[in-house]
Design an enzyme around this catalytic site. Structure first.
Site, short mmCIF file in Angstrom:
data_model
loop_
_atom_site.label_atom_id
_atom_site.label_comp_id
_atom_site.label_asym_id
_atom_site.label_seq_id
_atom_site.Cartn_x
_atom_site.Cartn_y
_atom_site.Cartn_z
N SER A 248 0.90 -1.31 -0.10
CA SER A 248 -0.17 0.12 -0.07
C SER A 248 0.93 1.28 -0.19
CB SER A 248 -1.01 0.12 1.21
OG SER A 248 -0.64 0.95 2.18
N LYS A 249 0.33 2.37 -0.53
CA LYS A 249 0.98 3.71 -0.45
C LYS A 249 1.37 4.09 0.96
CE LYS A 249 -2.94 5.33 -2.81
NZ LYS A 249 -3.60 6.11 -3.85
N ARG A 250 0.52 3.55 1.83
CA ARG A 250 0.83 4.02 3.31
C ARG A 250 2.23 3.53 3.55
NH1 ARG A 250 -3.72 1.61 6.40
NH2 ARG A 250 -4.71 1.93 4.63
N GLY A 252 4.58 3.52 1.72
CA GLY A 252 5.50 3.67 0.78
C GLY A 252 5.85 2.99 -0.28
#
Ligand code: GLU
Length: 473
Positions: A248-250, A252
């Site tokens: 996830s982009k959370r 990075g």
């Protein structure tokens, strides 16, 4: 048979994530495999999560990756607009239809009341406003009271549907909540908008993340309430970064663009992400996009999450790099050469010929060319080589002759080095070792002594050899 219509419906909340791209890919493959249409719809009703610029990234990523949509915001189509916020006015009418037939109701509860029932232990909305009479509702609407519209989920019974990957899914209605369909600002929620839009856009195969598997019964009740045909569903297990975390982009985790910047080829990225949740019957792993269209089938879609493995993607990428001609390799590598000042002035075409069999991912160029920075102040003990029985003294003895033959026989350097060895009583390996170290000061190089000289050119080779002689004292 009806034309197959699938869609990718990202929310513009940042870059296009690998998981999102995989959903887009499968929706594309399923449509194309069945001769159908693939549609892009932007789901931007949650204005708080909107990130400026992300819509453009979605367009460019899809196009770059070859996932060409037949209809979408920037290409048009018969079912537009394809941006949810531009469809705002359509939703209320359908929500009202649901109110008419009892599948939804107006709710005037304020924040304080909702907080109170939750603090008293309620886990979901208590249908309080369902008991308002038609007249009361009308009076409050006329008064301008703030309202939302909620779905009216039956308290008993269950709802079943068949997911094309997971089979029959049954959810007890009492597990479901009377979710908000229209918010107090008049905007639909995702829960409602996805149903209305999928229907109005003729989407008959809904392909999306497994997180929607258990809310799909709610959506089906809306389809039923509006008298619409339910679509088919294909839910996909997530891509994980490790056993417990979703990619996830959370965290990075890299996006498509990041991988392109790292030097992965788009064909390899698409190929690899196709394998994250699908496998072909014959276990083949290398597929072009058109081969994927041909081979993709739902029976190969995985029931369990897959783990993203960058090493595996490197391997897939290396297969594509190997297939490049030297010219193709060079053209692509040029985008990366610019990152390294020390490559200025070199014969880059020649460098490409040395690197093309060694690069797996184009950012390897950094590591593979680092040897070019080793010459200044290199450790002279590198001349010592146990296998060849060489050392600084051997280097000192050889260097004047090596300089001379570089000066006079650069065009036939290989033969000249061999002839020199024979004449002076050195083994070929000894001469080549000393020559290569003297030129580069690097333990390992992508090519041998002669190749290094050709890369540096006669002038620079001579400069380095003379400099080295000076250092040897
Ligand atoms: N906008 C939703 C998301 O980004 C789409 C889900 C769906 O495909 O229905 O998760």
């Amino acid at each position: 048979m009806k034309e197959v219509r699938t869609r990718f419906a990202p929310s513009p909340t940042g870059y296009l994530h690998i998981g999102g791209l995989r959903t887009a890919l499968y929706a594309y493959l399923y449509a194309k495999k069945n001769g159908g249409k693939f549609i892009l719809r932007i789901e931007d009703t949650d204005r708080e999560r909107y990130v400026p610029g992300s819509v453009e990234i979605i367009y460019s990523t899809m196009r770059d990756a070859g996932l060409i949509y037949d209809e979408g915001p920037d290409v048009g189509g018969d079912y537009g607009p394809y941006i949810q916020s531009e469809r705002k006015n359509a939703y209320l009418e359908y929500a009202k239809q649901l109110v008419e037939n009892g599948s939804a109701y107006y709710c005037f509860c304020d924040k304080e009341r909702l907080e109170k029932i939750h603090s008293e232990g309620a886990t979901k909305y208590d249908k309080h406003c369902l008991s308002l009479s038609k007249e009361e509702v009308q009076a409050r609407l006329d008064r301008g009271d703030s309202y939302v519209i909620r779905q009216n989920i039956p308290l008993t019974g269950s709802t079943t549907y068949t997911d094309m990957v997971f089979g029959d899914i049954t959810v007890e209605n009492k597990e479901l909540e009377d979710n908000i369909l229209i918010k107090s600002d008049g905007m639909p929620t995702y829960n409602f908008a996805n149903v209305v839009d999928d229907h109005l856009m003729g989407i008959n195969y809904v392909i999306r993340g497994v997180e929607y598997l258990s809310s799909t019964p709610k959506y089906n009740l809306m389809y039923d309430g509006l008298g619409w045909e339910r679509p088919h569903y294909i839910h996909l297990q997530p891509i994980m970064r490790d056993a417990t975390h979703k990619l996830s982009k959370r965290y990075g985790d890299a996006s498509y663009e990041d991988f392109i910047k790292k030097g992965f080829l788009k064909e390899a990225i698409i190929n690899y992400i196709a394998l994250l949740g699908w496998s072909s019957k014959d276990n083949t792993e290398k597929f072009s996009l058109s081969e994927l269209v041909e081979k993709f089938d739902l029976s190969g879609v995985s029931h369990s999450p897959s783990i993203f493995d960058e090493q595996k993607m490197r391997y897939i990428n290396s297969l594509y790099v190997k297939e490049m001609t030297e010219d193709e390799f060079h053209d692509y590598a040029m985008k990366f050469y610019g990152n390294y000042d020390y490559l200025k002035g070199l014969d880059l075409r020649y460098l490409s010929s040395l690197l093309c069999s060694r690069v797996e991912v184009f950012s390897d160029i950094g590591k593979l060319t680092e040897f070019l920075t080793c010459f200044d102040g290199f450790d002279l003990s590198l001349f010592a080589n146990a296998k060849w029985k060489t050392d600084v003294e051997v280097a000192k003895a050889m260097l004047p002759s090596l300089i001379e033959l570089t000066e006079n026989s650069f065009d036939s350097l290989h033969d000249a080095l061999i002839a020199y060895g024979e004449k002076a009583g050195y083994k070929k390996g000894q001469v080549l070792w000393i020559y290569r170290i003297a030129l580069t000061g690097a333990q390992s190089t992508p090519g041998g002594a002669v190749e290094m000289a050709l890369l540096l050119g006669k002038e620079e080779s001579l400069r380095r050899l003379n400099e080295c002689l000076k250092r040897l004292g």
